[in-house]
Design an enzyme around this catalytic site. Sequence first.
Site: not given
Length: 483
Positions: A245-249
Site C-alpha cells: 500500500s502507499k503507506r508501506d512504500g
Amino acid sequence: MSIRTRFAPSPTGFLHVGGIRTALFGWLLARQNGGQFVLRIEDTDKVREVEGSEQHIIESLKWLGLDWDEGPDKGGDHHPYRQSERLGIYKEWGQKLIDSGRAYADPYTPAQLEEFRNKAKQEKRPFLFRDHRPESPPAWDGSQPLRFKSEPKAYQWHDEVMGQLSTGPEVVDDFILIKSDGYPTYNFAHIVDDQLMGITHVIRSQEFLSSTPKFLNLYDALGIEWPKFATLPFVMGPDGKKKLSKRDGAKDILDYRREGYLPEALVSFLATLGWNDGTTQEVFTRDELIQKFKLDHVQKSGARFDEQRLLWMNGQIIRGMSIDELYEKIEQSDKGYWGHGRDADADYKKAVLGLVQDRLKFFAELDQLSEPFFAEPDENSVKELLISPPDKHLKGVPAEELSRILESVISKLEQSDFSEDDIRNRLNELLAELDTKPGVLFPVIRIAITGKSSSPEIFGTLRLLGKDKSLASLHRASALLDS
Ligand code: GLU
C-alpha cells in the site's frame, strides 16, 4: 494470430510498482512475439478520477521505455482509446443484450437494494441481485442502471499464471453494465473493448480474479470467445503479509525518476517481482527480458516488495557503467544531482565519479557523496566527529593522541608527490612508526579531509583533493583539536 496485449489503467492517481509491473508483463509478451501493445485509458469512474493522471501515466510508461503501438495519444485502428469517448459503443452493446433478453433496466433505488441486502443478512443467506430481478422491468431510457441478466453455471478455465481454475454457479450474479450517469462499469466496458480491440491476452492484477466467472458469463452472453487470461498475484508489502500500500512504500514511479534511479533498474526490478527465468540471474537488460520472459514462470503467490533490492540493483547497474556513460546519464538529467559540484569541470567530475561510483546507489545521493571534493569540510562536523566520535575505533582515543597523529600525517604528506602510490606508501610507513591501528589512523584522516565518517577510499580521495587542499584541511583539523 498475432499477440495483442493492453495496459488499461484508470486515471485515478499515479502509477505505482504494481500497476507498472502489469504494464511491463503485457509489453514484454507483445514485444517478444512481434505483437502489439495497446494503451487504453479506463476513465469511466468520474468520481475517482484525478486530474492529470493520464499524462502522468503516459510519462511513467515513457520513462521506463514501455512504448505502445496504439493509444489515446497515438490513435490506431480501434480508436478512440479513452473509454469516455466510447460511450455510444457501450450503449449499442447494452442494447444488443437487452434485445437478446440478457440485460434489464434496474428499477431499484439504492435504499431498496440496501433493504434486500439487510434482509438476506437477517435470513443468513448470501445476497444475490439475481434473486431480485423485477418481474416487468421498465424500458431502459438511460436514467436507470442497465443490469446484466446472468445465467448461473459452473466454470472451468485456464489462467496462464494461476493454472486450472474452477468455480460453482453461486458466484455468478447480475451486475451493472451501464450506470445511470451513462458511463459503463469496468466489468462491461473492458469486455467490449478487449473484443473490439482484438486483445488476445488479458493480463491484470489478482484483484479481478474473483470476478472472472461473472466476466465469463458475459462473454458467453455476447457470444465472444474468451481471450487468454493471465492473473498476476499482488505485489506484497515489505512484511510479505498484505498487499503493498502507499503507506508501506508504494510510491509514484516518477518519484524514482526524481531520485535518480535508472529506468533499466526499475524494469529489471519489476520484472523480477514474482518472475525469474529459472536461473539465479537477478539483473536483466530489457533485451534479455524480451527474450526470456514467460508467463508460465510468473509465481502464483505474491512477491514481496523490497526497496533494498531495487537500490542494490540500481547500484549494480551504476557500477557496470563506464565513467563516461555514468557522467552522461547524470548530465542529461536536469535534476541538479551534482549539487556542490554543479559548476566544476567535466574531467574533475569524472574523476570524482571514479571514486564514488562504487558507493552510489541512486543519483540523489551524489551531492552528499561527492561534496568533499567540491567544498571544504564543515568545521563543526570535523570537531564533532573527532571529539565525540561515533566510530568505535576512535572512541576513547584522547584528543592529544589524535592531534599527534594529525601532526605526523601532515609532516609525512608534506614530503609526498601526492601520487596515489606515494600517499599509500607513506601512510603505511606511518602506521608502523606510530604504532597505531589502521582503524584509528584512516578515520582520523578521513574526518579531517571530508568532515564525514565515511567516504570513498582514502588514498584516492587524498590524491584527487590534491596536496594543497588536503594539507590545509589536515592543519585545520589539528588546530580544531588544539583549540
Ligand atoms: N482499469 C483497471 C484498473 O486500472 C484495469 C484492469 C485491467 O487491466 O483489466 O485497475
